[in-house]
Design an enzyme around this catalytic site. Sequence first.
Site, PDB file in Angstrom:
ATOM      1  NE  ARG A 153     100.666  75.724   7.476  1.00  0.00           N
ATOM      2  CZ  ARG A 153      99.736  76.652   7.285  1.00  0.00           C
ATOM      3  NH1 ARG A 153      99.931  77.885   7.707  1.00  0.00           N
ATOM      4  NH2 ARG A 153      98.613  76.344   6.689  1.00  0.00           N
ATOM      5  NE  ARG A 172      90.200  78.656   2.279  1.00  0.00           N
ATOM      6  CZ  ARG A 172      91.212  78.319   3.084  1.00  0.00           C
ATOM      7  NH1 ARG A 172      91.204  78.689   4.357  1.00  0.00           N
ATOM      8  NH2 ARG A 172      92.212  77.622   2.613  1.00  0.00           N
ATOM      9  CE  LYS A 192      95.411  76.998  10.300  1.00  0.00           C
ATOM     10  NZ  LYS A 192      94.691  76.063   9.406  1.00  0.00           N
ATOM     11  NE  ARG A 224      96.527  74.462   1.504  1.00  0.00           N
ATOM     12  CZ  ARG A 224      95.358  75.097   1.449  1.00  0.00           C
ATOM     13  NH1 ARG A 224      94.607  74.978   0.374  1.00  0.00           N
ATOM     14  NH2 ARG A 224      94.974  75.834   2.442  1.00  0.00           N
ATOM     15  NE  ARG A 264      94.224  80.351   0.381  1.00  0.00           N
ATOM     16  CZ  ARG A 264      94.569  79.915   1.586  1.00  0.00           C
ATOM     17  NH1 ARG A 264      94.033  80.483   2.654  1.00  0.00           N
ATOM     18  NH2 ARG A 264      95.411  78.925   1.720  1.00  0.00           N
TER      19      ARG A 264
END
Length: 213
Positions: free
Chosen positions: A88, A127, A13, A171, A160
């Site tokens: 969300r 990531r 996203k 998640r 992160r």
Amino acid sequence: MKIVMLGAPGAGKGTQAVNIAKEFGIPHISTGDIFRANIKNQTELGMKAKSYMDKGALVPDDITIGMLLDRIVDNDCKNGFVLDGFPRTIPQAESLKAALSLQDARIDHAIDIEVPDEVITKRMGGRRSCPKCGGTYHIAFNPPKKEGICDNCGTELVQRADDKPETVLERLKTYHDQTQPLIDFYRNEGVLTEVDGTKKPDEVLADILGALR
Ligand code: ADP
Ligand code: ADP
Ligand code: ZN
């Protein structure tokens, strides 16, 4: 041009929202980035959000909705925006719809980036994120020009805290329980586009831009 990005954590996203924002000259608004900036600056909002984010849970709607609705009335949102990570939950989507309808406006496009869970768990470990501008990279699939450094602003990239494997699984669970129902919500609104997020980033972008034009 008012756009929302849907998809699991790690679907791409943020990566695509940056490109869409550039293409249409509209702001990229990431609720995750806003929360992380508040945590960094140790604001009250940041303190509240952190405990939920660390667990892989959602920050409660009463905090999140007000924050987002305040942001989209800023001047730079006059010609639209790309929302990344909001809504969300169904109540978030309903509140957004109600707020926009007061200005005779609506979400024009909801882009759902589809990626199976197995691919997500592989992606997240690689990531890397820019803590300054929100730029997103992957050590193998989407590396920066110079290792460890943001292409946009030269800042050192970080991993992160919530990208560790246990939190990613939490998640994903949260996503399936609370966020996935938004796909039907926007399908019913007649604005849903589904794209295959397992393709290369530039192919995913081409599919999205094709649908938006
Ligand atoms: P990702 O891009 O991997 O999906 P985000 O940066 O969008 O992650 O979000 C990170 C975390 O911030 C989420 O796991 C959640 O705790 C919180 N968060 C972000 N957006 C929202 C939202 N709209 N509602 C509730 N919590 C949110
Ligand atoms: P989200 O905002 O949905 O959580 P990101 O845009 O941060 O997802 O992407 C998650 C990770 O996957 C990042 O490391 C990013 O560079 C990488 N990525 C994004 N799109 C693709 C793609 N099409 N193929 C492979 N990796 C991708
Ligand atoms: Zn940067």
